[in-house]
Motif scaffolding. Sequence first.
Motif, short mmCIF file in Angstrom:
data_model
loop_
_atom_site.label_atom_id
_atom_site.label_comp_id
_atom_site.label_asym_id
_atom_site.label_seq_id
_atom_site.Cartn_x
_atom_site.Cartn_y
_atom_site.Cartn_z
N ASN A 192 0.85 -1.19 0.00
CA ASN A 192 0.00 0.00 0.00
C ASN A 192 0.89 1.25 0.00
O ASN A 192 0.64 2.21 -0.74
CB ASN A 192 -0.92 -0.03 1.23
CG ASN A 192 -2.12 0.89 1.10
OD1 ASN A 192 -2.14 1.95 1.72
ND2 ASN A 192 -3.10 0.51 0.31
N ASP B 226 -3.81 8.59 1.90
CA ASP B 226 -3.58 7.55 2.90
C ASP B 226 -3.09 6.28 2.20
O ASP B 226 -3.89 5.50 1.68
CB ASP B 226 -4.89 7.32 3.67
CG ASP B 226 -4.93 5.97 4.38
OD1 ASP B 226 -3.87 5.36 4.58
OD2 ASP B 226 -6.05 5.54 4.73
N ALA B 227 -1.76 6.09 2.20
CA ALA B 227 -1.17 4.86 1.67
C ALA B 227 -0.42 4.16 2.80
O ALA B 227 0.67 3.64 2.63
CB ALA B 227 -0.24 5.19 0.51
N VAL B 228 -1.02 4.20 4.00
CA VAL B 228 -0.34 3.64 5.17
C VAL B 228 -0.56 2.12 5.22
O VAL B 228 0.38 1.35 5.15
CB VAL B 228 -0.84 4.31 6.47
CG1 VAL B 228 0.00 3.82 7.66
CG2 VAL B 228 -0.78 5.82 6.37
N PHE B 229 -1.82 1.72 5.36
CA PHE B 229 -2.13 0.28 5.40
C PHE B 229 -3.23 -0.02 4.38
O PHE B 229 -4.16 0.75 4.23
CB PHE B 229 -2.65 -0.16 6.77
CG PHE B 229 -1.75 0.21 7.92
CD1 PHE B 229 -0.46 -0.28 7.99
CD2 PHE B 229 -2.21 1.04 8.92
CE1 PHE B 229 0.36 0.04 9.06
CE2 PHE B 229 -1.40 1.39 9.99
CZ PHE B 229 -0.11 0.89 10.07
N VAL C 169 -5.97 4.83 -0.33
CA VAL C 169 -5.55 3.93 -1.39
C VAL C 169 -6.02 2.52 -1.03
O VAL C 169 -5.67 2.00 0.05
CB VAL C 169 -4.01 3.95 -1.57
CG1 VAL C 169 -3.58 2.93 -2.63
CG2 VAL C 169 -3.54 5.35 -1.92
N ILE D 129 -8.01 0.84 0.61
CA ILE D 129 -8.89 0.67 1.77
C ILE D 129 -8.41 1.69 2.82
O ILE D 129 -7.20 1.92 2.92
CB ILE D 129 -8.81 -0.80 2.24
CG1 ILE D 129 -9.84 -1.12 3.30
CG2 ILE D 129 -7.46 -1.20 2.72
CD1 ILE D 129 -9.99 -2.64 3.50
N PRO D 130 -9.28 2.33 3.55
CA PRO D 130 -8.79 3.31 4.55
C PRO D 130 -7.95 2.59 5.62
O PRO D 130 -8.30 1.48 6.02
CB PRO D 130 -10.08 3.88 5.15
CG PRO D 130 -11.17 3.58 4.18
CD PRO D 130 -10.77 2.29 3.51
N SER D 131 -6.90 3.23 6.04
CA SER D 131 -5.98 2.56 6.99
C SER D 131 -6.66 2.27 8.31
O SER D 131 -7.39 3.10 8.85
CB SER D 131 -4.75 3.44 7.21
OG SER D 131 -4.00 3.41 6.03
K LIG Z 1 -4.76 2.90 2.74
#
Ligand SMILES: [K+]
Length: 481
Positions: free
Chosen positions: A58, A116-119, A152, A154-156
């Motif tokens: 992600n 949001d590309a965290v998780f 990105v 799915i929301p983290s």
């Molecule tokens: K995400």
Amino acid sequence: MEMIYDTHEARQIDEWAKTSGLPLEVLMERAGSEIAKQIKEHHDADERILIVCGTGNNGGDGYVIGRELIRDGYDITLHAPFGEPKTATARLHTRYAEKFGLVAEGICGQYDVIVDAVFGTGFDGARFTKSVTDLFAWVQEQQQQGARLYAVDIPSGIPTDQTSDFSGKGLKADATFCLHAFKRSAFLVKTAPFFGQLKKIDLGLPAFGGWSLYDESIEPLLTRNPYGHKGTYGTGLLIGGSETMPGSIQLATRAALRTGIGKLQVATVPSAQLGLIINAPEAMILDQTTETIQGIVTQVDVAGIGPGLSSEFTSEWIDLLLRQDIPVVLDASALIRDSYPERQAAIVVTPHIGEFARMTNQTVAEVQDDLFEQASAYAMLHQVIVVLKSHVILIAKPDGGGYVIAGASSGLAKGGSGDTLFGLITSLLGQRKHYQHLSIERLIAMGVSWYAQASKQVEQRMHPSSIVATDLIEQLGKVEG
Ligand SMILES: [K+]
Ligand SMILES: NC(=O)C1=CN([C@@H]2O[C@H](COP(=O)(O)OP(=O)(O)OC[C@H]3O[C@@H](n4cnc5c(N)ncnc54)[C@H](O)[C@@H]3O)[C@@H](O)[C@H]2O)[C@@H](O)CC1
Ligand SMILES: Nc1ncnc2c1ncn2[C@@H]1O[C@H](COP(=O)(O)OP(=O)(O)O)[C@@H](O)[C@H]1O
């Protein structure tokens, strides 16, 4: 039709692409650049954009997005609070992005847009460390100051498949760019609000998997044979209504008539008969007795039983219907079986989540947490079609897959809507000869779509609080394909 995946299916399609010759780097490239393109359509180069990247793929998507935006002169800050990506694919894109000057930095001040590309689907909900909580709190503060948040895939912090362990903590996006397929949690009651607007990103992969979002045109339902006669459109039998609940069978009858059945027989109690004479004179009225039902059941193309019904003979009548070679729809008071006979013609059960919880000995929360699996398991175990009614409607097929219909009006959340849907589905199944080019599950999905679209159209002239089932029934004939 858009697919809806669980984590396993998301991994399977990655694997399929890899073994078929398309490496994950290419999918990541496509994902990131498509998302960057959409961000560019809505935001100018002088807006402050922050991309927060995690350590998995992600995060890798985030590096591609940043690189594409920087290439077009956007003001990008890339923040990697947990360090550099660890997967080989994400590292490859990290190295490439560096060539464009994109390197991780600290955060400072207020941003206009946060990506949001965290998780993504790899989030482990059991590891909610303080640094994750602090990061989420900081992003939420930015949102309160006006930042827009795009997730990105799915929301983290949001689980992908089911929500039984969901802490309630996660980033709440304005929009989510769903890669290749939607994820199940986008349709579950606890997590759906975190997704914001759903935007599908096409990765050029084939459709695959069992569940899909049903968004086909309902045009095939609205065709009529100019040379047909009432026999072309079948005869239906509805059994329902009782002295204390005479209304539901009227709604079911009127919905069935508005959905095209050629002839309709309704077995009900005297007080409901009176209402039918006035409100649905087109229906033929029968006494609700075993003899009458026995006499008529061999002459009809479909039978539906349940709404408002309160009879000591319900189980006997269900047996009688299931012995015929016609589709049978079981609703409300007729949802009392824990097994069904093996037969050729379809059995359709149409519970709301409360009824389904009772049928499966669970709590409503347990059903809601794992809606897809629950509906699939029942359909497969009993070889029936399940129409599971909630804020979305799932149609689970006996083969384990199914359709989701979303976007109906919240005005449906009232007594009477279910009766309407029951009448509509029974009516369509009675017209199988006319609709034989559609599989029975698609026919039901199209019918549910018709119902959902009608509800949405009523909403254009009436507040959801005021919508009643009668409005919906009147609207059915005004819906265009
Ligand atoms: K995400
Ligand atoms: N076919 C597809 O659907 C594609 C998927 N891709 C992306 O790949 C993602 C899945 O990638 P991954 O499997 O690498 O998983 P993620 O990137 O979602 O996250 C895994 C990483 O986060 C860490 N992590 C998980 N939970 C944590 C927690 N509670 N606290 C701190 N760290 C935590 C893990 O240690 C691991 O490093 C998808 O969501 C999507 O964004 C794309 O790159 C391309 C194609
Ligand atoms: N929040 C919501 N948004 C959209 N549709 C909803 C919502 N809540 C319930 N519904 C729909 O309303 C209907 C209610 O059916 P049901 O509970 O069986 O009603 P009835 O009392 O008529 O039997 C179902 O089709 C369900 O999908």
